[in-house]
Design an enzyme around this catalytic site. Structure first.
Site, PDB file in Angstrom:
ATOM      1  N   HIS C  40       3.828 -35.699  31.511  1.00  0.00           N
ATOM      2  CA  HIS C  40       2.723 -34.881  31.977  1.00  0.00           C
ATOM      3  C   HIS C  40       1.430 -35.545  31.509  1.00  0.00           C
ATOM      4  O   HIS C  40       1.393 -36.135  30.425  1.00  0.00           O
ATOM      5  CB  HIS C  40       2.749 -33.502  31.309  1.00  0.00           C
ATOM      6  CG  HIS C  40       3.855 -32.613  31.751  1.00  0.00           C
ATOM      7  ND1 HIS C  40       5.019 -32.495  31.031  1.00  0.00           N
ATOM      8  CD2 HIS C  40       3.967 -31.775  32.814  1.00  0.00           C
ATOM      9  CE1 HIS C  40       5.808 -31.607  31.650  1.00  0.00           C
ATOM     10  NE2 HIS C  40       5.207 -31.170  32.720  1.00  0.00           N
ATOM     11  N   ASP C  43       0.696 -34.577  27.983  1.00  0.00           N
ATOM     12  CA  ASP C  43       1.591 -35.076  26.939  1.00  0.00           C
ATOM     13  C   ASP C  43       0.957 -36.300  26.286  1.00  0.00           C
ATOM     14  O   ASP C  43       1.211 -36.612  25.130  1.00  0.00           O
ATOM     15  CB  ASP C  43       2.947 -35.514  27.513  1.00  0.00           C
ATOM     16  CG  ASP C  43       3.743 -34.351  28.084  1.00  0.00           C
ATOM     17  OD1 ASP C  43       3.447 -33.191  27.721  1.00  0.00           O
ATOM     18  OD2 ASP C  43       4.659 -34.609  28.884  1.00  0.00           O
ATOM     19  N   MET C  74       7.833 -41.997  36.657  1.00  0.00           N
ATOM     20  CA  MET C  74       7.355 -40.736  37.231  1.00  0.00           C
ATOM     21  C   MET C  74       6.260 -40.152  36.358  1.00  0.00           C
ATOM     22  O   MET C  74       6.310 -40.273  35.135  1.00  0.00           O
ATOM     23  CB  MET C  74       8.531 -39.759  37.325  1.00  0.00           C
ATOM     24  CG  MET C  74       8.203 -38.376  37.839  1.00  0.00           C
ATOM     25  SD  MET C  74       7.630 -37.195  36.564  1.00  0.00           S
ATOM     26  CE  MET C  74       9.177 -36.411  36.090  1.00  0.00           C
ATOM     27  N   GLU C 167       9.210 -29.539  42.732  1.00  0.00           N
ATOM     28  CA  GLU C 167      10.262 -28.949  41.904  1.00  0.00           C
ATOM     29  C   GLU C 167      10.196 -27.425  41.989  1.00  0.00           C
ATOM     30  O   GLU C 167       9.164 -26.823  41.723  1.00  0.00           O
ATOM     31  CB  GLU C 167      10.039 -29.406  40.453  1.00  0.00           C
ATOM     32  CG  GLU C 167      11.050 -28.879  39.480  1.00  0.00           C
ATOM     33  CD  GLU C 167      10.889 -29.506  38.096  1.00  0.00           C
ATOM     34  OE1 GLU C 167      10.302 -30.613  37.979  1.00  0.00           O
ATOM     35  OE2 GLU C 167      11.318 -28.873  37.118  1.00  0.00           O
ATOM     36  N   LYS C 169      11.494 -23.468  41.007  1.00  0.00           N
ATOM     37  CA  LYS C 169      12.029 -22.660  39.907  1.00  0.00           C
ATOM     38  C   LYS C 169      11.905 -21.200  40.314  1.00  0.00           C
ATOM     39  O   LYS C 169      10.879 -20.807  40.869  1.00  0.00           O
ATOM     40  CB  LYS C 169      11.232 -22.930  38.623  1.00  0.00           C
ATOM     41  CG  LYS C 169      11.898 -22.382  37.379  1.00  0.00           C
ATOM     42  CD  LYS C 169      11.135 -22.750  36.108  1.00  0.00           C
ATOM     43  CE  LYS C 169      11.807 -22.131  34.888  1.00  0.00           C
ATOM     44  NZ  LYS C 169      11.024 -22.339  33.654  1.00  0.00           N
ATOM     45  N   GLU C 203      16.186 -29.422  39.701  1.00  0.00           N
ATOM     46  CA  GLU C 203      16.559 -29.405  38.281  1.00  0.00           C
ATOM     47  C   GLU C 203      17.768 -28.498  38.104  1.00  0.00           C
ATOM     48  O   GLU C 203      17.757 -27.345  38.547  1.00  0.00           O
ATOM     49  CB  GLU C 203      15.397 -28.899  37.430  1.00  0.00           C
ATOM     50  CG  GLU C 203      15.811 -28.750  35.978  1.00  0.00           C
ATOM     51  CD  GLU C 203      14.671 -28.464  35.011  1.00  0.00           C
ATOM     52  OE1 GLU C 203      13.550 -28.962  35.223  1.00  0.00           O
ATOM     53  OE2 GLU C 203      14.914 -27.732  34.038  1.00  0.00           O
ATOM     54  N   HIS C 206      17.058 -24.959  36.791  1.00  0.00           N
ATOM     55  CA  HIS C 206      16.278 -24.058  37.639  1.00  0.00           C
ATOM     56  C   HIS C 206      17.151 -23.449  38.728  1.00  0.00           C
ATOM     57  O   HIS C 206      16.994 -22.283  39.076  1.00  0.00           O
ATOM     58  CB  HIS C 206      15.087 -24.802  38.244  1.00  0.00           C
ATOM     59  CG  HIS C 206      14.072 -25.212  37.211  1.00  0.00           C
ATOM     60  ND1 HIS C 206      12.903 -25.844  37.518  1.00  0.00           N
ATOM     61  CD2 HIS C 206      14.059 -25.061  35.859  1.00  0.00           C
ATOM     62  CE1 HIS C 206      12.220 -26.071  36.408  1.00  0.00           C
ATOM     63  NE2 HIS C 206      12.898 -25.615  35.392  1.00  0.00           N
ATOM     64  N   ASP C 231      16.276 -33.851  37.922  1.00  0.00           N
ATOM     65  CA  ASP C 231      16.174 -33.477  36.506  1.00  0.00           C
ATOM     66  C   ASP C 231      17.523 -32.963  36.031  1.00  0.00           C
ATOM     67  O   ASP C 231      17.998 -31.915  36.484  1.00  0.00           O
ATOM     68  CB  ASP C 231      15.124 -32.372  36.324  1.00  0.00           C
ATOM     69  CG  ASP C 231      13.711 -32.916  36.249  1.00  0.00           C
ATOM     70  OD1 ASP C 231      13.537 -34.150  36.262  1.00  0.00           O
ATOM     71  OD2 ASP C 231      12.773 -32.105  36.183  1.00  0.00           O
ATOM     72  N   ASP C 241      15.085 -19.930  30.706  1.00  0.00           N
ATOM     73  CA  ASP C 241      15.183 -21.370  30.952  1.00  0.00           C
ATOM     74  C   ASP C 241      15.658 -22.078  29.685  1.00  0.00           C
ATOM     75  O   ASP C 241      14.922 -22.191  28.708  1.00  0.00           O
ATOM     76  CB  ASP C 241      13.775 -21.851  31.342  1.00  0.00           C
ATOM     77  CG  ASP C 241      13.747 -23.295  31.792  1.00  0.00           C
ATOM     78  OD1 ASP C 241      14.807 -23.903  31.974  1.00  0.00           O
ATOM     79  OD2 ASP C 241      12.622 -23.814  31.952  1.00  0.00           O
ATOM     80  N   ASP C 243      17.250 -25.321  29.342  1.00  0.00           N
ATOM     81  CA  ASP C 243      17.044 -26.777  29.228  1.00  0.00           C
ATOM     82  C   ASP C 243      18.008 -27.419  28.232  1.00  0.00           C
ATOM     83  O   ASP C 243      17.591 -28.192  27.353  1.00  0.00           O
ATOM     84  CB  ASP C 243      15.595 -27.051  28.766  1.00  0.00           C
ATOM     85  CG  ASP C 243      14.620 -27.132  29.932  1.00  0.00           C
ATOM     86  OD1 ASP C 243      15.061 -27.160  31.091  1.00  0.00           O
ATOM     87  OD2 ASP C 243      13.410 -27.182  29.662  1.00  0.00           O
ATOM     88  N   ASP C 277      15.840 -33.928  31.619  1.00  0.00           N
ATOM     89  CA  ASP C 277      14.716 -33.038  31.332  1.00  0.00           C
ATOM     90  C   ASP C 277      15.246 -31.818  30.594  1.00  0.00           C
ATOM     91  O   ASP C 277      15.660 -30.835  31.196  1.00  0.00           O
ATOM     92  CB  ASP C 277      14.070 -32.599  32.651  1.00  0.00           C
ATOM     93  CG  ASP C 277      12.896 -31.656  32.409  1.00  0.00           C
ATOM     94  OD1 ASP C 277      12.430 -31.569  31.259  1.00  0.00           O
ATOM     95  OD2 ASP C 277      12.462 -31.004  33.373  1.00  0.00           O
TER      96      ASP C 277
END
Lengths: 376, 376, 376, 376
Positions: C40, C43, C74, C167, C169, C203, C206, C231, C241, C243, C277
């Site tokens: 991102h 980030d 990406m 993406e 969700k 993902e 998601h 992802d 979520d 992950d 991810d």
């Protein structure tokens, strides 16, 4: 405190509202018509505060309560935010963590009692797992029992006038939490040495996350004399913990719940505190937070009125009127050899009983029309 | 019977397989290596059969059992298919329905005992609601208690060597069923007059429907000495009751379950029957049904071997080795005033305890690699 | 970045790990065998950084990439953390918010291209609602289309070699998000002016949150030539979520996914990046984070080997061998009046086709045994 | 037909109501105020009926329709009940099954057109899998495309005045169905050769099963001009297909849906048929079935009135009034190099935009109060 003081932080975003002082929140809550305020230890006294800081904060807070004529009916301990509890508090594998959790809880119980609390809630926010191989789940259960019984003894030893209310949640922040529903928690309580001083604190959102009937869970607790406290909010099934405004989702269940708590369907009324445990949308500023608090209370009152009207409606009463043979009911309750013999000789008209309609579509539609306010 | 005799009918489609005779199924099950067969009363004796028909069918069936060296470890009553039970059996509003349910169950208990059953399962397939206003849920709970206690007394009065195992389910065929999880059922049992002769029969699919941890539920039952029977199958979360082949979904939970039942993680092993309660896909013919039965048993055995290997793996044992201070553990268990005083003086290094890593990603990955068979 | 740099904060608790420097993470990822790192904008460059700060940070980061031989395949924009986006970015009601979101994205696209990214991912973390009355959902869709088309034009105008991957969700952090699944997103893309340069980034977590088949969703994207990025992680159905580490939940779906991506079942192989991810459990320290990263990659490779073995297994090939009449297949594809007339004259043996078994229990059991490593 | 003629059979129980004759149902529906009746081919003509039987039944039915002034706006094919379809119809592996499905559908289209239908619905009740290895999901998608395009060509060739509406469902009776949501189906349609004559038929229950927003799905279809038909009922999230009375669950979503369809929030009104596709509780007799039918229609009308009142409420209009800078909105739409340059120079007050409250708690509470009938 958690509710109206929530600054709107979430896993994907920063705070959107300033963190208000506890004394400010007390004043505002009083203005909204609340009679009491509940709190976690660290909502008031920051983690790691010195004894003198703690005393000063508590004194200010007590003064604010007195000014506003507010009470603290319930208190609790935050055993989930600090990294030390990342793998549980009372069920952690490391005895040092368990001991620290007991320490912190005894301190928080003292604080709660000092503020006048009569009910102490336990929500074990980190008592669970993601990597389930990390411990035998039976050990977790046994450790939880040891801890709750320990604290019961502490309360008795201190001669505090305090009962415990345990709160279940299926998941979040842990992948799977021990005692995930009010049912599991009620059973756990039945295995305690000090069972009588421990009940449950069911929360709408926590039961709804799993798609279970919250009304049935509350009824099971009430029937067993174990509904000591209740957390009212709203939640969609199968989602992150939403903590929405009471009545803002599944208004039918909300109606049935209020009807049960208020006792309009007959049976006992729930006399304990009705606690709104939720937080405003992250889209709101402080004004929105108070709209949200007022909305929760307002919807409760509307639904209570609707429940009274529904249970007084002659058409509803007609549909619900007890039918059936009292003598047969007697045979089917309280076994004796003779009753059983007579019961086995009955020859009910199975086909007629099977084909008869029960009128539940009509009943449910009448209920919806009461909720929608077209029959009042 | 329900499992291998299922003809593949569903709400959207007709049967795809002929209905096999019970005696045929017994023979085939024996060939697959099963040692026992469970049945509903109406799997064997059709609803409404005359006494002489019943006796003839039962005699044939007993002969088939004897021929094959099979036993009937568990029996149960079908209290859900006939329209008379459309609004419940033991919790129905009409006492005539409740009385008929008791009649039918006493007959079915007699039949089960005649066939040698030691465990009697209750699954209340219609004990629930869609139109929740139709009854006070507290009455439903009380009626269920009356009925189970009645039947306990009957068994005692007959001096039958039989215990009861209650099976929970959250929904389907009813919108919401009473006692929706093993937790709720365990609590209900704790309120019975004859608590000691009643335990639970948890089913993988029923607990998974709500997304709850089946392993935790079984552990809670085992810890309380209440796991009397178990139904093994597979299910995705949040779906219609799928009753899939054991191990065919969520193999990680299946592994954890087998590990718990087999006792390889320490703690007691479960010594009761492991019952595969599921049915083959509707795409299968009879051959596919037996593939499905064999597959369930095969996967159980593979996972049992993997559980042994996992718990014997030195790297796993290292990660799971009890750490922590035994003296502190002692202070945190079994309250005395003195212990509490000493516990409150402890000064654990909170920061260090919080920042320490617990190695659970490694532990869980090791477990996955055992399951995947790359460490055996 | 998001993945290995995640400090373990959640709605109920504080950070448990220090926030690592991006340059440190690049080095560690290279050691783990990763070939690229995704990020991102924020980030790397903090929100609100000055131009000179930004340039210095980027220069350092590019040097670290070069040192390690890593690339940035990406990049993406954080349009969800800052309070300005609390009611959405591209779908917000206020045009100033939408304009700011475009600004920020154009800057982040420039940054991504500077770092060498070929794919730009959009995850609209706040594009949704709790109070659904706040906007016409059709306006939200139209605004999203305007924004994506705007940015497509920007990329074309800049002659960047860059495609977009959207993406989906279903919820969290919003109650309901627009375009909640890969299916909704694929349809949205089909309505864009610049459809060809836009694909999806599905993902695992998601799609699993809603209990939908991730494999089917990825297949639908691949069949349409729209799988631009993926992802990989793990998630239980109907939960917050999570992950989780790839392959740590629902290993059967993980196997089917790897099989589809690797092309072992026939059909095209996916040639784009496989992006992990997810984030480590909050119980872990930095060492645990790297265990987690290595575990994800290791499980992927194990499953890829298992997929090859499964699709090469003669018993499997036998079960999957195309049966059926090629001439009939021809009649049923590519309508002509003549074909239809001939097709309507066919008289298939409906009873035989209905009673035939398809061997899917066997096929699925064989697959489980390959996954469990007992047939390799 | 499916709705009011449903005899109450389910996976756990037998029929509770006699199966009524189609001509009887037509008369009763007309009495309830319905203007049309929809049907599956086999609701009217039994599977395998001879040509003369079929013609006699159809003639009687047409006479009944005429007598009552009823029409058949929509027709469909049953491609899910017969065992031949147990592994799918258009996506089955065996071309003979696919060919038979086309045959049956062409016959049913002819029947529908003869009865006056203008819309033909496809629900692929068996198009899915449990054992996902049985076919490449990309083949299933391609086969479905071939079939729908084939049937489009047939309709064009026959010069029928008929469009297709495709209905999605996530699971049940199959473990996972292809095109599980309206989003996936909309995308599929965008890949058809005859895209313009194909739209969707979303069903409340099917979208709710996955916990997705039905309102957003319908909005996406409307925005794309693809809402050809709609199935109204009610359903709890994450459960078996309940097909409950419209408005009897999640009345807030029901309100938002009616508001969208009726166009009171602005935007276009939906002009197509509103079809109540549900069935009465199994507790009901025939009288209960008609209560249920009347209740569905009554609730729709109440909510439509409430939607009008809500959108006319000045307080609501105040909260929803478009705020924001029109010039900025222009810059953010319709990319040109110049617009982008000017947009990038804007300096919005990010902090102010972030801390501003949006009033959504108030808006949502106002909506609840309209639904509850306390503001009308």
């Amino acid at each position: 405190m958690w509710t109206v003081g929530n600054p709107g932080r979430d896993p994907f975003g920063a705070e959107v509202r300033p963190i208000a002082k506890p004394t400010h929140l007390v004043k505002k809550l009083a203005e909204c018509g609340a009679w009491g305020v509940n709190l976690h230890d660290n909502d008031l006294v920051p983690f790691g505060a010195s004894a003198s800081e703690r005393d000063r904060i508590v004194a200010d807070f007590k003064a604010a309560l007195e000014d506003c004529g507010m009470v603290v009916p319930m208190a609790t301990t935050n055993l989930f935010s600090h990294p030390i509890f990342k793998d549980g508090a009372f069920t952690a594998n490391d005895p040092e963590v368990r001991a620290f959790a007991l320490q912190k809880t005894m301190d928080a119980i003292d604080l709660g009692v000092e503020l006048g609390a009569k009910i102490y809630v336990f929500w074990g926010g980190r008592e669970g797992t993601e990597a389930d191989a990390c411990r035998d789940p039976r050990s977790a259960i046994a450790r939880m029992r040891d801890s709750i019984d320990y604290l019961c003894e502490y309360v008795k030893d201190q001669r505090y006038d305090l009962v415990f209310a345990l709160e279940a949640k299926p998941n979040e922040p842990r992948g799977d939490m021990y005692f995930p529903t009010t049912g599991h928690m009620l059973h756990f309580i039945s295995t305690l040495a000090n069972e009588t001083m421990v009940g449950v604190n069911p929360e709408v959102a926590h039961e709804n996350m799993s798609g279970l009937s919250f009304v049935h869970a509350v009824a099971q607790a009430m029937e067993a004399g174990k509904l000591f406290h209740i957390d009212l909010n709203a939640q969609k099934i199968g989602r992150y913990d939403q903590d929405l405004r009471f009545g803002s989702e599944d208004v039918k269940q909300a109606f049935l719940l209020v009807r049960l708590l208020e006792g309009t369907l007959g049976g006992e009324r729930y006399e304990g505190p009705r606690h709104f445990d939720s937080h405003a949308y992250r889209t709101e500023d402080e004004e929105g937070v108070w709209e949200f608090a007022r909305g929760s209370m307002r919807t409760y009152k509307i639904l209570a009125a609707r429940a009274r009207a529904f249970d007084a409606d002659p058409e509803v009463r007609g549909l619900l009127a007890a039918k059936g043979n009292g003598a047969v009911a007697e045979l089917a309750r309280g076994y004796t050899r003779d009753k059983a013999a007579r019961l086995r000789k009955l020859q009910p008209d199975v086909a007629a009983l099977g084909s008869r309609g029960l009128g539940y579509e009509k009943l449910d539609q009448l209920m919806m029309e009461h909720i929608l306010g077209v029959r009042t």
